[in-house]
Write a protein that holds these residues in place. Sequence first.
Motif, PDB file in Angstrom:
ATOM      1  N   MET A   1      -7.610   8.086  -6.534  1.00 24.36           N
ATOM      2  CA  MET A   1      -6.741   7.681  -5.443  1.00 24.36           C
ATOM      3  C   MET A   1      -5.810   6.590  -5.943  1.00 24.36           C
ATOM      4  SD  MET A   1      -9.257   7.631  -2.134  1.00 24.36           S
ATOM      5  CE  MET A   1     -10.258   6.274  -2.695  1.00 24.36           C
ATOM      6  N   ASP A   2      -4.524   6.798  -5.649  1.00 22.59           N
ATOM      7  CA  ASP A   2      -3.532   5.862  -6.131  1.00 22.59           C
ATOM      8  C   ASP A   2      -2.377   5.822  -5.150  1.00 22.59           C
ATOM      9  OD1 ASP A   2      -2.284   4.099  -7.922  1.00 22.59           O
ATOM     10  OD2 ASP A   2      -1.256   5.738  -8.933  1.00 22.59           O
ATOM     11  N   PHE A   3      -1.863   4.616  -4.866  1.00 17.00           N
ATOM     12  CA  PHE A   3      -0.663   4.547  -4.054  1.00 17.00           C
ATOM     13  C   PHE A   3       0.359   3.666  -4.736  1.00 17.00           C
ATOM     14  CE2 PHE A   3      -2.901   0.910  -2.209  1.00 17.00           C
ATOM     15  CZ  PHE A   3      -1.899  -0.022  -1.990  1.00 17.00           C
ATOM     16  N   ASN A   4       1.619   4.009  -4.480  1.00 18.95           N
ATOM     17  CA  ASN A   4       2.734   3.319  -5.094  1.00 18.95           C
ATOM     18  C   ASN A   4       3.692   2.878  -3.990  1.00 18.95           C
ATOM     19  OD1 ASN A   4       4.566   2.403  -7.034  1.00 18.95           O
ATOM     20  ND2 ASN A   4       5.574   4.388  -7.156  1.00 18.95           N
ATOM     21  N   VAL A   5       3.970   1.583  -3.918  1.00 18.78           N
ATOM     22  CA  VAL A   5       4.934   1.085  -2.947  1.00 18.78           C
ATOM     23  C   VAL A   5       6.327   1.344  -3.509  1.00 18.78           C
ATOM     24  CG1 VAL A   5       5.775  -0.935  -1.701  1.00 18.78           C
ATOM     25  CG2 VAL A   5       3.318  -0.683  -2.122  1.00 18.78           C
ATOM     26  N   ILE A   6       7.067   2.205  -2.839  1.00 14.29           N
ATOM     27  CA  ILE A   6       8.410   2.565  -3.279  1.00 14.29           C
ATOM     28  C   ILE A   6       9.392   1.465  -2.888  1.00 14.29           C
ATOM     29  CG2 ILE A   6      10.268   4.283  -3.123  1.00 14.29           C
ATOM     30  CD1 ILE A   6       7.629   5.292  -4.445  1.00 14.29           C
ATOM     31  N   GLN A   7       9.291   0.992  -1.648  1.00 10.30           N
ATOM     32  CA  GLN A   7      10.166  -0.112  -1.241  1.00 10.30           C
ATOM     33  C   GLN A   7       9.627  -0.825  -0.015  1.00 10.30           C
ATOM     34  OE1 GLN A   7      14.116   0.505   0.499  1.00 10.30           O
ATOM     35  NE2 GLN A   7      13.700   2.696   0.565  1.00 10.30           N
ATOM     36  N   ILE A   8       9.953  -2.103   0.062  1.00 10.56           N
ATOM     37  CA  ILE A   8       9.763  -2.938   1.242  1.00 10.56           C
ATOM     38  C   ILE A   8      11.094  -3.660   1.425  1.00 10.56           C
ATOM     39  CG2 ILE A   8       8.540  -4.889   2.276  1.00 10.56           C
ATOM     40  CD1 ILE A   8       6.108  -4.168   0.609  1.00 10.56           C
ATOM     41  N   THR A   9      11.825  -3.289   2.487  1.00 12.74           N
ATOM     42  CA  THR A   9      13.180  -3.765   2.658  1.00 12.74           C
ATOM     43  C   THR A   9      13.422  -4.201   4.101  1.00 12.74           C
ATOM     44  OG1 THR A   9      13.912  -2.145   1.021  1.00 12.74           O
ATOM     45  CG2 THR A   9      15.611  -3.136   2.399  1.00 12.74           C
ATOM     46  N   ARG A  10      13.995  -5.378   4.260  1.00 16.16           N
ATOM     47  CA  ARG A  10      14.440  -5.794   5.591  1.00 16.16           C
ATOM     48  C   ARG A  10      15.713  -5.012   5.894  1.00 16.16           C
ATOM     49  NH1 ARG A  10      16.900 -11.475   6.947  1.00 16.16           N
ATOM     50  NH2 ARG A  10      18.105 -10.697   8.662  1.00 16.16           N
ATOM     51  N   VAL A  63       1.595  -4.433   1.568  1.00 14.16           N
ATOM     52  CA  VAL A  63       0.690  -3.308   1.768  1.00 14.16           C
ATOM     53  C   VAL A  63      -0.688  -3.801   1.366  1.00 14.16           C
ATOM     54  CG1 VAL A  63       0.129  -0.939   1.175  1.00 14.16           C
ATOM     55  CG2 VAL A  63       2.522  -1.651   1.300  1.00 14.16           C
ATOM     56  N   GLY A  64      -1.555  -3.975   2.393  1.00 10.26           N
ATOM     57  CA  GLY A  64      -2.883  -4.552   2.164  1.00 10.26           C
ATOM     58  C   GLY A  64      -3.829  -3.592   1.489  1.00 10.26           C
ATOM     59  N   LYS A  65      -4.259  -2.577   2.228  1.00  9.00           N
ATOM     60  CA  LYS A  65      -5.157  -1.590   1.628  1.00  9.00           C
ATOM     61  C   LYS A  65      -4.884  -0.235   2.232  1.00  9.00           C
ATOM     62  CE  LYS A  65      -9.169  -1.965   4.667  1.00  9.00           C
ATOM     63  NZ  LYS A  65     -10.604  -2.104   4.741  1.00  9.00           N
ATOM     64  N   LEU A  66      -5.251   0.798   1.490  1.00  9.34           N
ATOM     65  CA  LEU A  66      -5.123   2.174   1.919  1.00  9.34           C
ATOM     66  C   LEU A  66      -6.461   2.839   1.652  1.00  9.34           C
ATOM     67  CD1 LEU A  66      -2.157   4.524   1.372  1.00  9.34           C
ATOM     68  CD2 LEU A  66      -4.452   5.314   0.868  1.00  9.34           C
ATOM     69  N   THR A  67      -7.012   3.474   2.694  1.00 10.09           N
ATOM     70  CA  THR A  67      -8.326   4.110   2.579  1.00 10.09           C
ATOM     71  C   THR A  67      -8.238   5.535   3.086  1.00 10.09           C
ATOM     72  OG1 THR A  67      -9.348   1.975   3.072  1.00 10.09           O
ATOM     73  CG2 THR A  67     -10.761   3.910   3.213  1.00 10.09           C
ATOM     74  N   GLU A  68      -8.739   6.483   2.291  1.00  7.43           N
ATOM     75  CA  GLU A  68      -8.792   7.888   2.704  1.00  7.43           C
ATOM     76  C   GLU A  68     -10.176   8.178   3.273  1.00  7.43           C
ATOM     77  OE1 GLU A  68      -8.336  12.376   0.823  1.00  7.43           O
ATOM     78  OE2 GLU A  68      -7.520  10.671  -0.299  1.00  7.43           O
ATOM     79  N   ASN A  69     -10.202   8.814   4.465  1.00  7.38           N
ATOM     80  CA  ASN A  69     -11.456   9.179   5.140  1.00  7.38           C
ATOM     81  C   ASN A  69     -11.375  10.639   5.553  1.00  7.38           C
ATOM     82  OD1 ASN A  69     -12.390   6.362   5.310  1.00  7.38           O
ATOM     83  ND2 ASN A  69     -10.702   6.144   6.747  1.00  7.38           N
ATOM     84  N   ASP A  97       4.072   6.133  -1.563  1.00  5.32           N
ATOM     85  CA  ASP A  97       3.605   7.433  -2.018  1.00  5.32           C
ATOM     86  C   ASP A  97       2.133   7.305  -2.383  1.00  5.32           C
ATOM     87  OD1 ASP A  97       6.015   8.693  -1.682  1.00  5.32           O
ATOM     88  OD2 ASP A  97       6.478   8.864  -3.815  1.00  5.32           O
ATOM     89  N   TYR A  98       1.329   8.261  -1.909  1.00  3.76           N
ATOM     90  CA  TYR A  98      -0.113   8.238  -2.140  1.00  3.76           C
ATOM     91  C   TYR A  98      -0.561   9.577  -2.713  1.00  3.76           C
ATOM     92  CZ  TYR A  98      -5.093   8.477  -1.050  1.00  3.76           C
ATOM     93  OH  TYR A  98      -6.448   8.639  -1.134  1.00  3.76           O
ATOM     94  N   THR A  99      -1.376   9.526  -3.765  1.00  3.15           N
ATOM     95  CA  THR A  99      -1.927  10.739  -4.362  1.00  3.15           C
ATOM     96  C   THR A  99      -3.435  10.623  -4.468  1.00  3.15           C
ATOM     97  OG1 THR A  99      -1.620   9.879  -6.603  1.00  3.15           O
ATOM     98  CG2 THR A  99       0.145  11.243  -5.706  1.00  3.15           C
ATOM     99  N   SER A 100      -4.090  11.768  -4.362  1.00  2.00           N
ATOM    100  CA  SER A 100      -5.535  11.874  -4.606  1.00  2.00           C
ATOM    101  C   SER A 100      -5.837  13.352  -4.826  1.00  2.00           C
ATOM    102  CB  SER A 100      -6.347  11.327  -3.421  1.00  2.00           C
ATOM    103  OG  SER A 100      -6.338  12.240  -2.346  1.00  2.00           O
TER     104      SER A 100
END
Length: 130
Positions: A1-10, A63-69, A97-100
Amino acid sequence: MDFNVIQITRINADPFTFSDKYNLIFPVSPLASAKIYKNQGVSTLKICATLYINSKDSQNPVVGKLTENDTSVDIYFDYDWDEDTPETYDVWYVEIDYTSDTVRNIKTVMSYLRDIDPETSRGTETGVNG
């Protein structure tokens, strides 16, 4: 499991004001969308969210945490709320973007805007397209 922050923009130049402040519940739940797409041949879950954060002391959300359930993903956008009811907001766009190995099984995304001190959150459930 991996996530990538593409952007955080005001995304707003001037502070944003809700026309009906009396029916808001704080923190304001994220507006989110989610879609499975192929990224260089790999099935990827794209999560896009719009966050409303007090413009008085606005700081980038994290982005704090991402959990797959099983068939859902929980994602937390963290910030430090000043505990006062905001008059105006900064509007933030966040794209992840999130992959698993099981990403194709995901049907819903729960996105939360979470105040880290004291810890409180409000969430939105979003169906996954794709």
